[in-house]
Design a protein around this motif. Structure first.
Motif, PDB file in Angstrom:
ATOM      1  N   ILE A  28       2.576  12.127  -2.891  1.00  0.00           N
ATOM      2  CA  ILE A  28       2.335  10.684  -2.870  1.00  0.00           C
ATOM      3  C   ILE A  28       1.704  10.299  -1.538  1.00  0.00           C
ATOM      4  CG2 ILE A  28       4.136  10.110  -4.519  1.00  0.00           C
ATOM      5  CD1 ILE A  28       5.946   9.312  -2.192  1.00  0.00           C
ATOM      6  N   PHE A  29       0.892   9.232  -1.573  1.00  0.00           N
ATOM      7  CA  PHE A  29       0.081   8.872  -0.426  1.00  0.00           C
ATOM      8  C   PHE A  29       0.216   7.379  -0.126  1.00  0.00           C
ATOM      9  CE2 PHE A  29      -1.774  12.256  -2.912  1.00  0.00           C
ATOM     10  CZ  PHE A  29      -2.107  13.229  -1.980  1.00  0.00           C
ATOM     11  N   ASP A  30       0.710   7.062   1.070  1.00  0.00           N
ATOM     12  CA  ASP A  30       0.702   5.691   1.585  1.00  0.00           C
ATOM     13  C   ASP A  30       1.340   4.710   0.594  1.00  0.00           C
ATOM     14  OD1 ASP A  30       0.109   3.871   3.613  1.00  0.00           O
ATOM     15  OD2 ASP A  30      -1.763   3.272   2.664  1.00  0.00           O
ATOM     16  N   VAL A  31       2.505   5.073   0.067  1.00  0.00           N
ATOM     17  CA  VAL A  31       3.196   4.239  -0.923  1.00  0.00           C
ATOM     18  C   VAL A  31       4.067   3.210  -0.218  1.00  0.00           C
ATOM     19  CG1 VAL A  31       4.932   4.201  -2.758  1.00  0.00           C
ATOM     20  CG2 VAL A  31       3.165   5.982  -2.729  1.00  0.00           C
ATOM     21  N   SER A  32       3.877   1.946  -0.566  1.00  0.00           N
ATOM     22  CA  SER A  32       4.693   0.863  -0.027  1.00  0.00           C
ATOM     23  C   SER A  32       5.122  -0.055  -1.164  1.00  0.00           C
ATOM     24  CB  SER A  32       3.909   0.029   0.997  1.00  0.00           C
ATOM     25  OG  SER A  32       3.533   0.787   2.117  1.00  0.00           O
ATOM     26  N   PHE A  33       6.385  -0.446  -1.144  1.00  0.00           N
ATOM     27  CA  PHE A  33       6.855  -1.497  -2.040  1.00  0.00           C
ATOM     28  C   PHE A  33       8.204  -1.992  -1.542  1.00  0.00           C
ATOM     29  CE2 PHE A  33       8.488   2.390  -4.107  1.00  0.00           C
ATOM     30  CZ  PHE A  33       9.827   2.080  -4.283  1.00  0.00           C
ATOM     31  N   SER A  34       8.587  -3.154  -2.055  1.00  0.00           N
ATOM     32  CA  SER A  34       9.851  -3.779  -1.694  1.00  0.00           C
ATOM     33  C   SER A  34      10.587  -4.130  -2.980  1.00  0.00           C
ATOM     34  CB  SER A  34       9.594  -5.055  -0.874  1.00  0.00           C
ATOM     35  OG  SER A  34      10.798  -5.733  -0.603  1.00  0.00           O
ATOM     36  N   LEU A  35      11.865  -3.778  -3.041  1.00  0.00           N
ATOM     37  CA  LEU A  35      12.673  -4.013  -4.243  1.00  0.00           C
ATOM     38  C   LEU A  35      13.765  -5.025  -3.915  1.00  0.00           C
ATOM     39  CD1 LEU A  35      13.449  -3.452  -7.128  1.00  0.00           C
ATOM     40  CD2 LEU A  35      14.521  -1.309  -6.407  1.00  0.00           C
ATOM     41  N   ALA A  36      13.641  -6.226  -4.477  1.00  0.00           N
ATOM     42  CA  ALA A  36      14.587  -7.305  -4.186  1.00  0.00           C
ATOM     43  C   ALA A  36      15.881  -7.125  -4.968  1.00  0.00           C
ATOM     44  CB  ALA A  36      13.955  -8.650  -4.523  1.00  0.00           C
ATOM     45  N   ARG A  37      16.948  -7.614  -4.411  1.00  0.00           N
ATOM     46  CA  ARG A  37      18.266  -7.495  -5.024  1.00  0.00           C
ATOM     47  C   ARG A  37      18.288  -8.170  -6.400  1.00  0.00           C
ATOM     48  NH1 ARG A  37      20.837  -8.946  -1.062  1.00  0.00           N
ATOM     49  NH2 ARG A  37      21.394  -6.835  -0.423  1.00  0.00           N
ATOM     50  N   GLY A  38      18.877  -7.464  -7.371  1.00  0.00           N
ATOM     51  CA  GLY A  38      19.062  -8.009  -8.700  1.00  0.00           C
ATOM     52  C   GLY A  38      17.862  -7.898  -9.616  1.00  0.00           C
ATOM     53  N   ARG A  39      16.755  -7.343  -9.108  1.00  0.00           N
ATOM     54  CA  ARG A  39      15.556  -7.221  -9.934  1.00  0.00           C
ATOM     55  C   ARG A  39      15.421  -5.804 -10.490  1.00  0.00           C
ATOM     56  NH1 ARG A  39      12.262 -11.581  -9.786  1.00  0.00           N
ATOM     57  NH2 ARG A  39      10.323 -10.485 -10.308  1.00  0.00           N
ATOM     58  N   VAL A  40      14.541  -5.670 -11.464  1.00  0.00           N
ATOM     59  CA  VAL A  40      14.279  -4.373 -12.088  1.00  0.00           C
ATOM     60  C   VAL A  40      12.813  -4.022 -11.842  1.00  0.00           C
ATOM     61  CG1 VAL A  40      14.262  -3.033 -14.217  1.00  0.00           C
ATOM     62  CG2 VAL A  40      16.008  -4.801 -13.864  1.00  0.00           C
ATOM     63  N   LEU A  41      12.596  -2.867 -11.226  1.00  0.00           N
ATOM     64  CA  LEU A  41      11.244  -2.383 -10.940  1.00  0.00           C
ATOM     65  C   LEU A  41      10.963  -1.166 -11.806  1.00  0.00           C
ATOM     66  CD1 LEU A  41       8.641  -2.289  -9.198  1.00  0.00           C
ATOM     67  CD2 LEU A  41       9.920  -0.885  -7.566  1.00  0.00           C
ATOM     68  N   ALA A  42       9.893  -1.223 -12.586  1.00  0.00           N
ATOM     69  CA  ALA A  42       9.469  -0.091 -13.419  1.00  0.00           C
ATOM     70  C   ALA A  42       8.407   0.698 -12.669  1.00  0.00           C
ATOM     71  CB  ALA A  42       8.916  -0.588 -14.744  1.00  0.00           C
ATOM     72  N   LEU A  43       8.638   1.990 -12.534  1.00  0.00           N
ATOM     73  CA  LEU A  43       7.708   2.889 -11.866  1.00  0.00           C
ATOM     74  C   LEU A  43       6.995   3.682 -12.960  1.00  0.00           C
ATOM     75  CD1 LEU A  43       6.786   3.855  -9.077  1.00  0.00           C
ATOM     76  CD2 LEU A  43       8.662   5.495  -9.092  1.00  0.00           C
ATOM     77  N   LEU A  44       5.705   3.399 -13.137  1.00  0.00           N
ATOM     78  CA  LEU A  44       4.959   3.897 -14.284  1.00  0.00           C
ATOM     79  C   LEU A  44       3.808   4.795 -13.841  1.00  0.00           C
ATOM     80  CD1 LEU A  44       4.637   0.467 -16.152  1.00  0.00           C
ATOM     81  CD2 LEU A  44       6.457   2.170 -16.415  1.00  0.00           C
ATOM     82  N   GLY A  45       3.436   5.680 -14.739  1.00  0.00           N
ATOM     83  CA  GLY A  45       2.316   6.568 -14.468  1.00  0.00           C
ATOM     84  C   GLY A  45       2.368   7.753 -15.404  1.00  0.00           C
ATOM     85  N   SER A  46       1.266   8.445 -15.526  1.00  0.00           N
ATOM     86  CA  SER A  46       1.208   9.608 -16.395  1.00  0.00           C
ATOM     87  C   SER A  46       1.952  10.774 -15.766  1.00  0.00           C
ATOM     88  CB  SER A  46      -0.252   9.986 -16.653  1.00  0.00           C
ATOM     89  OG  SER A  46      -0.892  10.273 -15.425  1.00  0.00           O
ATOM     90  N   ASN A  47       2.102  11.854 -16.516  1.00  0.00           N
ATOM     91  CA  ASN A  47       2.734  13.062 -15.989  1.00  0.00           C
ATOM     92  C   ASN A  47       2.032  13.511 -14.715  1.00  0.00           C
ATOM     93  OD1 ASN A  47       4.909  13.659 -17.618  1.00  0.00           O
ATOM     94  ND2 ASN A  47       3.672  14.782 -19.114  1.00  0.00           N
ATOM     95  N   GLY A  48       2.810  13.802 -13.664  1.00  0.00           N
ATOM     96  CA  GLY A  48       2.227  14.285 -12.431  1.00  0.00           C
ATOM     97  C   GLY A  48       1.689  13.216 -11.516  1.00  0.00           C
ATOM     98  N   ALA A  49       1.944  11.941 -11.827  1.00  0.00           N
ATOM     99  CA  ALA A  49       1.379  10.863 -11.009  1.00  0.00           C
ATOM    100  C   ALA A  49       2.149  10.629  -9.724  1.00  0.00           C
ATOM    101  CB  ALA A  49       1.316   9.568 -11.820  1.00  0.00           C
ATOM    102  N   GLY A  50       3.394  11.121  -9.645  1.00  0.00           N
ATOM    103  CA  GLY A  50       4.188  10.943  -8.426  1.00  0.00           C
ATOM    104  C   GLY A  50       5.474  10.177  -8.604  1.00  0.00           C
ATOM    105  N   LYS A  51       5.836   9.844  -9.842  1.00  0.00           N
ATOM    106  CA  LYS A  51       6.998   8.993 -10.099  1.00  0.00           C
ATOM    107  C   LYS A  51       8.295   9.618  -9.609  1.00  0.00           C
ATOM    108  CE  LYS A  51       6.475   8.811 -14.567  1.00  0.00           C
ATOM    109  NZ  LYS A  51       5.401   9.813 -14.695  1.00  0.00           N
ATOM    110  N   THR A  52       8.546  10.853 -10.006  1.00  0.00           N
ATOM    111  CA  THR A  52       9.810  11.480  -9.644  1.00  0.00           C
ATOM    112  C   THR A  52       9.877  11.757  -8.151  1.00  0.00           C
ATOM    113  OG1 THR A  52      10.217  12.427 -11.831  1.00  0.00           O
ATOM    114  CG2 THR A  52      11.220  13.559  -9.960  1.00  0.00           C
ATOM    115  N   THR A  53       8.748  12.033  -7.533  1.00  0.00           N
ATOM    116  CA  THR A  53       8.743  12.221  -6.081  1.00  0.00           C
ATOM    117  C   THR A  53       9.214  10.949  -5.383  1.00  0.00           C
ATOM    118  OG1 THR A  53       6.952  13.836  -6.209  1.00  0.00           O
ATOM    119  CG2 THR A  53       7.331  12.781  -4.074  1.00  0.00           C
TER     120      THR A  53
END
Length: 251
Positions: A28-53
């Motif tokens: 993964i490269f230069d990934v930034s995000f913020s997850l606010a309390r009580g919200r649900v964030l979906a991390l999407l992408g094809s196989n090998g896109a970096g989700k599990t990393t």
């Protein structure tokens, strides 16, 4: 399930300009995000896109090669995974994390005795069986003989009854029958209503978007979109089937 009550201050979790990988391979490269309390964030992408990393970075299983992981305003980059768990960050990984030679009840009792003490075991079992009634019917069955969906329910019950502040759910629907996936996602709704923040890693996009407030779309280890689900538009159809190369580890 009792609600998780926290003061609404800093985001539960932030990634700031994170690179990470496996040995010399960057996933993964230069990934930034913020997850606010009580919200649900979906991390999407094809196989090998970096989700599990990213999921592993968020739970301390992988240390970024650069950038920061920030929990409720505190830099936790480089801390051991057990310290992330003590903060209330729980990772439900892909697969079936159960003790195959023990019964369903014994699997749960081991978890609850460690986290709640002997006196908290009965309450933990009651909560688990309320969330997953099928497990109550299988309580005396050896876990290794359960169906794939039932083993997934058991592994999930072992973590969500502990009321995590942040639950990282990694490919919960993988290999499960649609009726079981629906049951799992109904449980995630209950967890969210009780106050737990959710980061959902999912290939079955419609399930994730059905519960999520926000979404991140990854393409080849980079963020192609980050924002509300309502503004995702046609990016879903344009990039989610577009592949990505995360390397030989297959994550």
């Amino acid at each position: 399930m009792a609600a998780v009550t926290e003061p609404a201050t800093a985001p539960v979790l932030e990634l700031r300009d994170v690179d990470a990988g496996y040995g010399p391979f960057r996933a993964i490269f230069d990934v930034s995000f913020s997850l606010a309390r009580g919200r649900v964030l979906a991390l999407l992408g094809s196989n090998g896109a970096g989700k599990t990393t990213i999921a592993r970075v968020c739970s301390g299983l992988i240390v970024p090669t650069s950038g920061k992981v920030v929990y409720q305003g505190d830099d936790v980059t480089g801390q051991r995974a057990y310290k992330y768990a003590r903060h209330g960050i729980i990772h439900a990984p892909e697969g079936r994390s159960v003790f195959a030679s023990l019964t369903v009840a014994e699997n749960l009792e081991l978890t609850f005795r460690r986290s709640r003490g002997r006196n908290g075991v009965k309450k933990g079992l009651d909560e688990a069986f309320t969330m997953f009634p099928r497990l109550r019917d299988r309580r005396h069955q050896i876990a290794g003989t359960l169906s794939g969906g039932e083993q997934r329910m058991l592994s999930l019950a072992r973590v969500i009854v502990e009321r995590p502040r942040l639950l990282i759910a990694d490919e919960l629907s993988l290999g499960l029958a649609p009726i079981v996936v629906d049951e799992v996602y109904r449980t995630l709704e209950q967890i969210r209503e009780a106050g737990t923040t959710l980061l959902i890693v999912e290939q079955h996009v419609h399930h994730a978007l059905g519960i999520a407030d926000d979404a991140i779309v990854l393409v080849k280890g980079e963020v192609a979109y980050s924002g509300p689900v309502s503004e995702l538009g046609d990016l879903q159809s344009r990039v989610l089937g577009g592949g990505g190369g995360e390397g030989p580890v297959g994550v």
